[in-house]
Design a protein around this motif. Structure first.
Motif, PDB file in Angstrom:
ATOM      1  N   ARG A  43       0.955  -1.141   0.041  1.00  0.00           N
ATOM      2  CA  ARG A  43       0.041   0.150   0.094  1.00  0.00           C
ATOM      3  C   ARG A  43       1.023   1.196   0.004  1.00  0.00           C
ATOM      4  N   VAL A  44       0.856   2.022  -0.997  1.00  0.00           N
ATOM      5  CA  VAL A  44       1.412   3.386  -1.188  1.00  0.00           C
ATOM      6  C   VAL A  44       0.426   4.316  -1.515  1.00  0.00           C
ATOM      7  N   THR A  45       0.774   5.849  -1.229  1.00  0.00           N
ATOM      8  CA  THR A  45       0.222   6.745  -1.448  1.00  0.00           C
ATOM      9  C   THR A  45       0.440   7.565  -2.604  1.00  0.00           C
ATOM     10  N   ALA A  46      -0.259   8.183  -3.420  1.00  0.00           N
ATOM     11  CA  ALA A  46       0.014   8.959  -4.657  1.00  0.00           C
ATOM     12  C   ALA A  46      -0.707  10.156  -4.282  1.00  0.00           C
ATOM     13  N   LEU A  47      -0.080  11.407  -4.495  1.00  0.00           N
ATOM     14  CA  LEU A  47      -0.743  12.646  -3.920  1.00  0.00           C
ATOM     15  C   LEU A  47      -1.065  13.690  -5.516  1.00  0.00           C
ATOM     16  N   PRO A  95       9.730   0.245  -9.119  1.00  0.00           N
ATOM     17  CA  PRO A  95      10.882   1.358  -8.417  1.00  0.00           C
ATOM     18  C   PRO A  95      10.498   2.299  -7.744  1.00  0.00           C
ATOM     19  N   SER A  96      11.118   2.784  -6.739  1.00  0.00           N
ATOM     20  CA  SER A  96      10.618   3.656  -5.601  1.00  0.00           C
ATOM     21  C   SER A  96      10.432   5.131  -6.246  1.00  0.00           C
ATOM     22  N   ASP A  97      11.229   5.594  -7.414  1.00  0.00           N
ATOM     23  CA  ASP A  97      11.171   6.831  -7.878  1.00  0.00           C
ATOM     24  C   ASP A  97      10.158   6.902  -9.145  1.00  0.00           C
ATOM     25  N   SER A  98       9.281   6.025  -9.040  1.00  0.00           N
ATOM     26  CA  SER A  98       8.252   5.719 -10.342  1.00  0.00           C
ATOM     27  C   SER A  98       7.209   6.942 -10.060  1.00  0.00           C
ATOM     28  N   SER A  99       6.743   7.424 -11.184  1.00  0.00           N
ATOM     29  CA  SER A  99       5.524   8.540 -11.075  1.00  0.00           C
ATOM     30  C   SER A  99       4.176   7.659 -11.489  1.00  0.00           C
ATOM     31  N   ALA A 100       3.168   8.411 -11.292  1.00  0.00           N
ATOM     32  CA  ALA A 100       2.008   8.009 -11.435  1.00  0.00           C
ATOM     33  C   ALA A 100       1.000   9.124 -12.409  1.00  0.00           C
ATOM     34  N   PRO A 117       7.506   3.385 -14.394  1.00  0.00           N
ATOM     35  CA  PRO A 117       8.413   2.906 -13.507  1.00  0.00           C
ATOM     36  C   PRO A 117       9.802   4.048 -13.857  1.00  0.00           C
ATOM     37  N   GLY A 118      10.394   4.338 -12.743  1.00  0.00           N
ATOM     38  CA  GLY A 118      11.718   4.938 -12.715  1.00  0.00           C
ATOM     39  C   GLY A 118      13.069   3.933 -12.887  1.00  0.00           C
ATOM     40  N   GLY A 119      14.029   4.570 -12.553  1.00  0.00           N
ATOM     41  CA  GLY A 119      15.342   3.652 -12.773  1.00  0.00           C
ATOM     42  C   GLY A 119      15.956   3.062 -11.354  1.00  0.00           C
ATOM     43  N   SER A 120      15.162   3.636 -10.277  1.00  0.00           N
ATOM     44  CA  SER A 120      15.846   3.216  -8.916  1.00  0.00           C
ATOM     45  C   SER A 120      15.920   1.470  -8.893  1.00  0.00           C
ATOM     46  N   GLU A 121      17.037   1.220  -8.018  1.00  0.00           N
ATOM     47  CA  GLU A 121      17.024  -0.247  -7.891  1.00  0.00           C
ATOM     48  C   GLU A 121      16.051  -0.895  -6.890  1.00  0.00           C
ATOM     49  N   THR A 122      15.699   0.280  -6.047  1.00  0.00           N
ATOM     50  CA  THR A 122      14.863  -0.130  -4.566  1.00  0.00           C
ATOM     51  C   THR A 122      13.219   0.061  -5.174  1.00  0.00           C
ATOM     52  N   PRO A 123      12.821  -1.226  -4.502  1.00  0.00           N
ATOM     53  CA  PRO A 123      11.317  -1.089  -5.038  1.00  0.00           C
ATOM     54  C   PRO A 123      10.331  -0.500  -3.863  1.00  0.00           C
ATOM     55  N   LYS A 125       7.912   0.228  -1.071  1.00  0.00           N
ATOM     56  CA  LYS A 125       7.480  -0.605  -0.068  1.00  0.00           C
ATOM     57  C   LYS A 125       6.201  -0.020   0.684  1.00  0.00           C
ATOM     58  N   ASN A 126       5.612  -0.737   1.737  1.00  0.00           N
ATOM     59  CA  ASN A 126       4.448  -0.200   2.472  1.00  0.00           C
ATOM     60  C   ASN A 126       4.698   1.162   3.071  1.00  0.00           C
ATOM     61  N   GLY A 127       3.682   2.043   2.923  1.00  0.00           N
ATOM     62  CA  GLY A 127       3.872   3.565   3.469  1.00  0.00           C
ATOM     63  C   GLY A 127       4.573   4.341   2.642  1.00  0.00           C
ATOM     64  N   ASP A 128       5.335   4.119   1.381  1.00  0.00           N
ATOM     65  CA  ASP A 128       5.766   5.164   0.618  1.00  0.00           C
ATOM     66  C   ASP A 128       4.708   6.058   0.055  1.00  0.00           C
ATOM     67  N   THR A 129       5.494   7.066  -0.447  1.00  0.00           N
ATOM     68  CA  THR A 129       4.501   8.335  -1.215  1.00  0.00           C
ATOM     69  C   THR A 129       5.102   8.304  -2.585  1.00  0.00           C
ATOM     70  N   ILE A 130       4.342   8.354  -3.632  1.00  0.00           N
ATOM     71  CA  ILE A 130       4.776   8.691  -4.972  1.00  0.00           C
ATOM     72  C   ILE A 130       4.424  10.102  -4.998  1.00  0.00           C
ATOM     73  N   ILE A 131       5.353  11.296  -5.134  1.00  0.00           N
ATOM     74  CA  ILE A 131       5.116  12.508  -5.169  1.00  0.00           C
ATOM     75  C   ILE A 131       5.003  12.979  -6.820  1.00  0.00           C
TER      76      ILE A 131
END
Length: 166
Positions: A43-47, A95-100, A117-123, A125-131
């Protein structure tokens, strides 16, 4: 009792079919409204500045394939943006630097959230926010601007031959 059942076999089968369709409809509605979201979903949040056309149960897609659903929507009181909670399949490592972006399936199609999807190696995870997001485009205001002629850039009138202005 057996004669009553033999005389009403047709009605019994129709009743059974109606009950089966009702159960199918309830399960379908449960899954489409986010109630059937996987318990192990990320579960991630997108603003979003504008979330028109997005509801609980709306698809979340990567490259056109469904990878999750919208689980919740609420207004962020500090930024006045819509905080959309996305339930994403844990098998998909976004990836964690993805956009929506909120996009549509076509001129008359429904809206969905596309994850880019962005280019980050880290995916994520729960609680992340897509800015980095792009809200829904207001199609009716775009058509209104086209019809009314607003939104055109004003060009200076070209001088008529001989120095006279039209």
């Amino acid at each position: 009792m057996k004669t009553l059942l033999r005389e009403n076999v047709g009605e019994a089968l129709v009743g059974l079919l109606v009950v089966a369709l009702a159960v199918w409809f309830v399960l379908f509605a449960w899954n489409r409204t986010g109630g059937g979201a996987s318990a192990d979903a990320i579960r991630v949040t997108a603003l979003f500045p504008n979330a028109s056309g997005i509801n609980v149960g709306t698809d979340v897609r990567v490259a056109g394939l469904k990878v999750g659903t919208v689980a919740e929507q609420r207004l962020d009181p500090q930024t006045y943006q819509v905080a959309v909670t996305l339930a994403i399949d844990p098998q998909v490592k976004v990836p964690s630097d993805s956009s929506a972006a909120i996009t549509s399936e076509g001129f008359l199609g429904g809206n969905f959230i596309a994850l880019l999807p962005g280019g980050s190696e880290t995916p994520l995870k729960n609680g992340d926010t897509i800015i980095d997001t792009q809200g829904a485009v207001d199609l009716m205001s775009m058509i209104g601007q086209f019809v009314n002629g607003t939104g055109k850039s004003e060009e200076p009138a070209a001088a008529a031959p001989g120095g006279a202005t039209p």
